[in-house]
Design a protein around this motif. Structure first.
Motif, PDB file in Angstrom:
ATOM      1  N   ALA B 105       1.400  -1.644  -1.571  1.00 48.75           N
ATOM      2  CA  ALA B 105       0.618  -0.425  -1.366  1.00 48.75           C
ATOM      3  C   ALA B 105       1.492   0.808  -1.596  1.00 48.75           C
ATOM      4  CB  ALA B 105       0.029  -0.403   0.034  1.00 48.75           C
ATOM      5  N   LEU B 106       2.716   0.777  -1.060  1.00 45.42           N
ATOM      6  CA  LEU B 106       3.611   1.933  -1.240  1.00 45.42           C
ATOM      7  C   LEU B 106       3.908   2.164  -2.713  1.00 45.42           C
ATOM      8  CD1 LEU B 106       6.117   1.501   1.731  1.00 45.42           C
ATOM      9  CD2 LEU B 106       4.480   3.347   1.375  1.00 45.42           C
ATOM     10  N   ILE B 107       4.032   1.068  -3.476  1.00 47.93           N
ATOM     11  CA  ILE B 107       4.295   1.221  -4.910  1.00 47.93           C
ATOM     12  C   ILE B 107       3.085   1.844  -5.605  1.00 47.93           C
ATOM     13  CG2 ILE B 107       4.669  -0.032  -7.065  1.00 47.93           C
ATOM     14  CD1 ILE B 107       6.293  -2.083  -5.437  1.00 47.93           C
ATOM     15  N   PHE B 108       1.898   1.269  -5.354  1.00 42.41           N
ATOM     16  CA  PHE B 108       0.711   1.777  -6.062  1.00 42.41           C
ATOM     17  C   PHE B 108       0.354   3.193  -5.638  1.00 42.41           C
ATOM     18  CE2 PHE B 108      -0.145  -2.832  -6.645  1.00 42.41           C
ATOM     19  CZ  PHE B 108      -0.030  -2.811  -8.016  1.00 42.41           C
ATOM     20  N   LEU B 109       0.681   3.527  -4.386  1.00 40.20           N
ATOM     21  CA  LEU B 109       0.399   4.894  -3.927  1.00 40.20           C
ATOM     22  C   LEU B 109       1.111   5.923  -4.801  1.00 40.20           C
ATOM     23  CD1 LEU B 109       0.510   4.839  -0.029  1.00 40.20           C
ATOM     24  CD2 LEU B 109      -1.351   5.645  -1.483  1.00 40.20           C
ATOM     25  N   GLN B 110       2.252   5.532  -5.361  1.00 41.83           N
ATOM     26  CA  GLN B 110       3.022   6.500  -6.121  1.00 41.83           C
ATOM     27  C   GLN B 110       2.336   6.896  -7.417  1.00 41.83           C
ATOM     28  OE1 GLN B 110       5.061   7.684  -4.200  1.00 41.83           O
ATOM     29  NE2 GLN B 110       5.007   5.923  -2.816  1.00 41.83           N
ATOM     30  N   PHE B 111       1.495   5.988  -7.993  1.00 39.29           N
ATOM     31  CA  PHE B 111       0.856   6.437  -9.236  1.00 39.29           C
ATOM     32  C   PHE B 111      -0.670   6.366  -9.216  1.00 39.29           C
ATOM     33  CE2 PHE B 111       0.545   2.062 -10.674  1.00 39.29           C
ATOM     34  CZ  PHE B 111       1.688   1.475 -10.170  1.00 39.29           C
ATOM     35  N   PHE B 112      -1.246   5.479  -8.433  1.00 35.38           N
ATOM     36  CA  PHE B 112      -2.703   5.520  -8.314  1.00 35.38           C
ATOM     37  C   PHE B 112      -3.123   6.470  -7.195  1.00 35.38           C
ATOM     38  CE2 PHE B 112      -3.146   0.974 -10.134  1.00 35.38           C
ATOM     39  CZ  PHE B 112      -3.185   1.494 -11.402  1.00 35.38           C
ATOM     40  N   GLY B 113      -2.179   6.767  -6.299  1.00 36.07           N
ATOM     41  CA  GLY B 113      -2.499   7.657  -5.199  1.00 36.07           C
ATOM     42  C   GLY B 113      -3.555   7.049  -4.304  1.00 36.07           C
ATOM     43  N   PHE B 114      -4.367   7.911  -3.694  1.00 37.71           N
ATOM     44  CA  PHE B 114      -5.352   7.414  -2.736  1.00 37.71           C
ATOM     45  C   PHE B 114      -6.633   6.970  -3.433  1.00 37.71           C
ATOM     46  CE2 PHE B 114      -2.462   9.963  -0.269  1.00 37.71           C
ATOM     47  CZ  PHE B 114      -2.186   9.085   0.753  1.00 37.71           C
ATOM     48  N   HIS B 115      -6.482   6.189  -4.461  1.00 37.67           N
ATOM     49  CA  HIS B 115      -7.636   5.600  -5.127  1.00 37.67           C
ATOM     50  C   HIS B 115      -7.841   4.205  -4.523  1.00 37.67           C
ATOM     51  CE1 HIS B 115     -10.037   3.731  -8.304  1.00 37.67           C
ATOM     52  NE2 HIS B 115     -10.420   4.966  -8.584  1.00 37.67           N
ATOM     53  N   PRO B 116      -9.108   3.749  -4.428  1.00 38.76           N
ATOM     54  CA  PRO B 116      -9.346   2.437  -3.830  1.00 38.76           C
ATOM     55  C   PRO B 116      -8.555   1.311  -4.501  1.00 38.76           C
ATOM     56  CG  PRO B 116     -11.417   3.575  -4.120  1.00 38.76           C
ATOM     57  CD  PRO B 116     -10.370   4.452  -4.717  1.00 38.76           C
ATOM     58  N   LEU B 117      -8.267   1.485  -5.787  1.00 39.56           N
ATOM     59  CA  LEU B 117      -7.531   0.456  -6.510  1.00 39.56           C
ATOM     60  C   LEU B 117      -6.199   0.138  -5.825  1.00 39.56           C
ATOM     61  CD1 LEU B 117      -8.249  -1.089  -9.012  1.00 39.56           C
ATOM     62  CD2 LEU B 117      -6.954   0.530 -10.389  1.00 39.56           C
ATOM     63  N   THR B 118      -5.568   1.164  -5.226  1.00 41.02           N
ATOM     64  CA  THR B 118      -4.300   0.954  -4.547  1.00 41.02           C
ATOM     65  C   THR B 118      -4.435  -0.122  -3.472  1.00 41.02           C
ATOM     66  OG1 THR B 118      -3.578   3.212  -4.930  1.00 41.02           O
ATOM     67  CG2 THR B 118      -2.582   2.079  -3.082  1.00 41.02           C
ATOM     68  N   GLY B 119      -5.446   0.017  -2.626  1.00 43.07           N
ATOM     69  CA  GLY B 119      -5.617  -0.948  -1.541  1.00 43.07           C
ATOM     70  C   GLY B 119      -6.024  -2.319  -2.045  1.00 43.07           C
ATOM     71  N   VAL B 120      -6.905  -2.321  -3.054  1.00 45.78           N
ATOM     72  CA  VAL B 120      -7.381  -3.603  -3.587  1.00 45.78           C
ATOM     73  C   VAL B 120      -6.219  -4.382  -4.192  1.00 45.78           C
ATOM     74  CG1 VAL B 120      -8.788  -4.635  -5.397  1.00 45.78           C
ATOM     75  CG2 VAL B 120      -9.735  -2.831  -3.977  1.00 45.78           C
ATOM     76  N   LEU B 121      -5.416  -3.708  -5.021  1.00 41.84           N
ATOM     77  CA  LEU B 121      -4.305  -4.402  -5.674  1.00 41.84           C
ATOM     78  C   LEU B 121      -3.243  -4.822  -4.660  1.00 41.84           C
ATOM     79  CD1 LEU B 121      -3.855  -2.356  -8.957  1.00 41.84           C
ATOM     80  CD2 LEU B 121      -4.858  -4.617  -8.671  1.00 41.84           C
ATOM     81  N   ALA B 122      -3.023  -3.977  -3.646  1.00 40.17           N
ATOM     82  CA  ALA B 122      -2.006  -4.306  -2.644  1.00 40.17           C
ATOM     83  C   ALA B 122      -2.333  -5.623  -1.964  1.00 40.17           C
ATOM     84  CB  ALA B 122      -1.901  -3.189  -1.615  1.00 40.17           C
ATOM     85  N   ILE B 123      -3.613  -5.917  -1.798  1.00 42.43           N
ATOM     86  CA  ILE B 123      -3.988  -7.206  -1.200  1.00 42.43           C
ATOM     87  C   ILE B 123      -4.067  -8.281  -2.276  1.00 42.43           C
ATOM     88  CG2 ILE B 123      -5.797  -8.446   0.058  1.00 42.43           C
ATOM     89  CD1 ILE B 123      -6.526  -5.865   1.430  1.00 42.43           C
TER      90      ILE B 123
END
Lengths: 216, 488, 290
Positions: B105-123
């Motif tokens: 999640a911390l990685i995706f937050l850096q470029f997708f930001g607060f987009h739902p994709l961040t949470g979905v991919l993190a799981i």
């Protein structure tokens, strides 16, 4: 079909030879019973023959090879998976076609099991499971039957009825049987196995129960 | 008894943990830890369900992220399982599952930001790695006999559908349902890094000492997990799966240029980015290794080993709570409730709560890890003992425990424990984000200082450490001939 | 049936992404330096005010860390942010064209207060150096890792005065997360000493929510520049010519006492990047900035 000539069959288990080298000529129309003590190598021999004549045989292995989670219908239908396309088989898994349903239904009728058609194989009794495996072999309808103790869990009348079916439906068969009487009644040729070798090979009309008992 | 390899292994691990205690920082630093704990429990029994209007939305989002993440992870994991026999696939899966959901999640937050994709991919990503491994194990264990009697010439797909899948179906379904429960936990804690799930509000309430609000959220979360058998129904699943993507929330739009920037600039080590070349890289790397990676690894290992042994001790103490060889139905019922609570609470949330109450040291982390994992193993072992038939004239009480039951379940107990070793370590590393000096602390610091190159190296180190422990755990389980199904 | 399912899935994902991307909303954030509820209350007020002044949809999004605020700004997911001194410097370095446009009246001369639990026996002093013996070996907490008043400045003065890294000087060093939390932890005695934003201290003191028997100020840092509004350079292209100036004017004209009180600031005044040069130097000195 032609018969087949099996030459130099061997099998080892844990470095110890359990079969052969052994040769067996199977002619078209032969109905062979494999008899012998348990552990003599009958099952192994059935397996070896199956490897050689794979494509043309219906197999009933001793542990039946049923898919426990599937219904009786699907287990029987599995005998003809190679004759349909992948999508046909996949759809059948979800919802069988009526012509297949009827075919399997009438086949099971002859084995006295119609009411169990949609029950998972896991919840059947030993005898019922055996009849499902037999039905699958009948449904497959190959020219040669290879069976390993196909009626061991059936009672007397049912065993006779099933053996009659198998005799009538398959022109050529190799059946491992520990029941000597059934072997003499339903097979034309008796092959006795002892220590992985052919110890006896004669037409059944020339043999009596006591001749065979010497193998045991 | 001491010559038995299982006992000897246990004693070695116990000794390591005791030595570790000398190096570990396990002080309680708050002035009134027990008063705070009391206030917290007071909050739990006086929950305030109407604190925040966002609470129901958060709960809905938690479920939505769990469904979308677990389902996409499951589909990818299944496809990977089909080719799992190839070494590169196995290594790839080991790698993606060695990185914790929060790190992803911390990685995706850096470029997708607060987009739902961040949470979905993190799981989805770490779960795909786990699913691939477990599904392939289940498929491998399927009875091979039906496949052998298939008519020759049967197509591969047909053969797979008829002779493999049906036999594995129940196990795969059970495991997937279990993972969905884990997914709910993962989804909840993603809120701690800013996604709109339960953790977001939990963190906010807790840090302000609003224990009644926090208590309400925890209770809702337990109810959500405990009632899963009621609302997760095969017939309703398609509705959930199709509906879940609509409930992830809008978040903020993705700016694709950020993705490119992240991979081509942000994570390139500073010396290379600044044109210092390989000569600059070595001092940069050695500084990172000596000042951050090494202390991080050391603390992670020390904490993991202590938590592992604490988990073991707690599981052995906890299993009689639900075993039908001890106590009546009422006590067993209470035991079940207790173990459900400890194992449904994510370690991260437990550690967070205890850190607030006791102050920052390794102690809250140890207790949190032991409670959560001990709850899980205690539950599995307790259930196992309940199926043991004792002879009718057998001993009672502690003798029954020590002579009849523990010896019979000890091997599977160890199997579960070593299975969870890697999981405990992954969790230990992540707890650093809360301020304990494990690897996660240094990863978090690097991210707080906008130094993603350092963060990526440290995450890589964490992944390798996990893979190492996983390998060692499997080696020990094989050496001791311990077998277990991965349903824990 | 299967094709129907696929169609639904595709449709749903398209809907999902378009709803997220269509609205041209002006989004801003703020560093989470205080309790969540206070931030939401304060900044939803600002969002309403700006929306009214600028005639566009304005949305505030809360974030969980200073870095998340910087990243959202850098990723153009927010176009305006209320940063601390350090986070503003970091953000402007990462986003060419962005600039500081306004700061609080108090931010020209901001201070950090060192506070101590009274049970620690530490007595207030005018010079940090005088506290050496009393502070050595105590436990100490910063605020957030990325905070100016809660981390950068106190760490600078600790290093400068005692010549040691904080973790070598104190027996235990923690990061509480935000200023309110620092206050509560020191008040409760979890840490002997802490460093926080003087405005937070004064506001809490004014609200009567500090137990002055348990915690007191022991030292005040010299003044330094702190919080400011920073805006991206490309807002004019996106929201129309002169938008940046309109945002600046709106902020400088913010006179609603309740809203100002929530910061707490007495008003906003113009600011420029150069005002924060001392912060940048300090950050480089202690190795937070490369």
């Amino acid at each position: 079909m032609k018969g087949f000539n099996l030459l130099g069959l061997t099998a080892s288990f844990g470095g110890k030879r359990v079969i052969g080298p052994l040769s067996l000529q199977v002619n078209p129309g032969d109905k062979i019973a494999l008899v012998g003590k348990s552990g003599a190598g009958k099952s192994t021999l059935i397996r070896l023959i199956h490897e050689r004549v794979n494509r043309e045989s219906s197999l009933i292995p001793q542990d039946l090879g049923l898919v426990n989670a599937l219904s009786v219908f699907h287990n029987v239908f599995m005998g003809q998976l190679d004759r349909h396309s992948t999508w046909y088989n996949t759809l059948t898994l979800a919802r069988p076609f009526s012509k297949d349903r009827e075919a399997v239904h009438s086949l099971l009728q002859s084995l006295g099991m119609t009411e169990k058609l949609w029950i998972p194989a896991a919840s059947l009794s030993g005898g019922q499971r055996q009849r499902v495996a037999i039905a699958r072999a009948l449904y497959r309808n190959a020219p040669v039957l290879l069976a390993d103790e196909p009626v061991s869990a059936l009672d007397g009348p049912m065993a006779n009825s099933v053996m009659t079916h198998l005799r009538d439906r398959f022109t050529t068969s190799v059946i491992a049987l520990h029941d000597v009487e059934l072997a003499l009644n339903y097979c034309t040729r008796i092959v006795g196995i002892h220590d992985g070798q052919v110890a006896l090979d004669r037409p059944s009309e020339h043999l009596s129960v006591s001749d065979i008992m010497s193998l045991y | 008894m001491f010559s038995s390899p299982t006992v000897r292994t246990s004693l070695i691990f116990l000794a390591i943990a005791v030595v570790g205690l000398f190096f570990a920082d396990i002080a309680i630093t708050t002035a009134n830890p027990w008063q705070d704990l009391g206030n917290f429990f007071l909050g739990i029994v006086t929950p305030n369900f109407f604190s925040s209007e966002g609470l129901m939305t958060a709960l809905l989002r938690t479920v939505a992220f769990a469904f979308v993440g677990v389902v996409s992870g499951g589909i990818c994991g299944f496809l990977l399982a089909l080719v799992y026999r190839f070494l590169p696939v196995r290594m790839f899966c080991a790698f993606i599952r060695a990185i914790h959901e929060l790190f992803w999640a911390l990685i995706f937050l850096q470029f997708f930001g607060f987009h739902p994709l961040t949470g979905v991919l993190a799981i989805a990503i770490p779960y795909a790695g786990i699913f691939a491994k477990v599904y392939s194990e289940i498929l491998e264990e399927a009875d091979p006999e039906p496949g052998r009697v298939l008519p020759p010439g049967t197509g591969n797909i047909t053969a797979f559908l008829y002779a493999r899948i049906p036999d594995c179906w129940v196990k795969m379904r059970t495991y997937t349902a279990y993972r969905l429960e884990c997914g709910l936990r993962s989804s909840a804690i993603l809120g701690f890094v800013g996604l709109p799930t339960l953790g977001f509000y939990l963190e906010a309430s807790f840090s302000q000492g609003l224990y009644s609000d926090a208590g309400a959220m925890l209770i809702l979360f337990y109810v959500l997990i405990a009632t899963m058998p009621l609302w997760v129904r095969p017939k309703l699943l398609p509705i959930y799966v199709l509906g879940a993507p609509f409930f992830l929330g809008e978040g903020l739009p993705i700016v694709w240029g950020n993705v490119q920037r992240f991979f081509t600039e942000d994570i390139v080590p500073a010396p290379l980015r600044n044109g210092d070349g390989l000569t600059g890289l070595m001092p940069w790397l050695s500084d990172l290794m000596i000042n951050e990676a090494m202390p991080g690894i050391w603390n992670t290992i020390v904490l993991t080993q202590i938590a592992l042994v604490a988990t073991g001790i707690l599981s052995l103490l906890a299993f009689p709570l639900i075993s039908n060889h001890f106590g009546g139905p009422i006590r067993r019922g209470a035991g079940h409730v207790l173990l459900v609570i400890t194992r449904s609470t994510p370690e991260y949330i437990l550690a967070y709560i205890l850190l607030q109450l006791w102050g920052p040291s390794m102690l809250p982390a140890i207790v949190a890890l032991a409670l959560h994992n001990g709850g899980i193993i205690g539950h599995l072992i307790g259930r196992q003992t309940s199926s043991i038939e004792l002879r009718s004239d057998t001993v009672q009480g502690f003798n029954r425990y020590s002579w009849e039951l523990v010896p019979r379940v000890y091997r599977s107990f160890l199997a579960f424990l070593f299975y969870r070793w890697e999981i405990i370590m992954r969790e230990t590393a992540i707890l650093g984000i809360l301020g304990i000096y494990t690897l996660g602390f240094y990863v978090d610091s690097a991210i707080q200082n906008i130094r993603f190159d350092r963060a990526m190296v440290l995450i890589l180190v964490t992944a390798l450490l996990n893979i190492g422990v996983d390998t060692l755990g499997r080696y020990i389980r094989r050496k001791l001939a311990l077998q277990t199904m991965p349903t824990c | 049936m299967a094709s129907n399912l696929i169609r639904k899935l595709v449709l749903s994902s398209v809907l999902f992404f378009t709803t997220a991307a269509s609205a041209e909303t002006f989004v801003f954030t703020a560093i989470p330096d205080e309790d969540q509820t206070k931030l939401v209350e304060r900044f939803s007020g600002v969002a309403d005010y700006l929306s009214e002044q600028l005639n566009v949809d304005v949305r505030y999004i809360p974030v969980k860390s200073y870095a998340a605020a910087i990243t959202a700004f850098r990723n153009n997911q927010v176009q305006l942010a209320w940063f601390g001194g350090l986070s503003g410097v970091q953000a402007r370095r990462l986003v060419p064209g962005s600039e500081a446009i306004a700061q609080g009246v108090e931010d020209e001369a901001f201070e950090t207060y060192f506070i101590a639990n009274t049970n620690s026996g530490i007595k207030p002093a005018d010079k940090l150096a005088d506290l050496k013996d009393q502070l050595q070996g105590k436990t100490f907490t910063f605020g957030s890792k990325g905070s100016t008043s809660g981390r950068l400045m106190p760490e600078f003065y600790l290093r400068d005065t005692f010549g040691k890294k904080p973790e070598d000087f104190f027996s235990r060093v923690g990061f509480s997360g935000n200023h309110t939390r620092t206050l509560r932890l020191v008040e409760a005695g979890t840490y002997d000493v802490g460093a926080l934003n003087f405005q937070v201290w004064n506001k809490e003191l004014g609200d009567g929510s500090i137990d002055t028997d348990s915690v007191q100020v022991i030292w005040k840092t010299p003044a330094y520049p702190d919080y400011q509004w920073t805006i991206r350079g490309d807002v004019n292209e996106r929201f129309g010519e002169g938008f940046k100036q309109r945002v600046t004017d709106a902020l400088l004209n913010l006179k609603d006492p309740a809203l100002l009180e929530s910061f707490p600031r007495s008003g906003f005044i113009p600011a420029s990047d150069d005002d924060y040069e001392p912060i940048r130097k300090t950050a480089e000195e202690i190795g937070i900035l490369d």
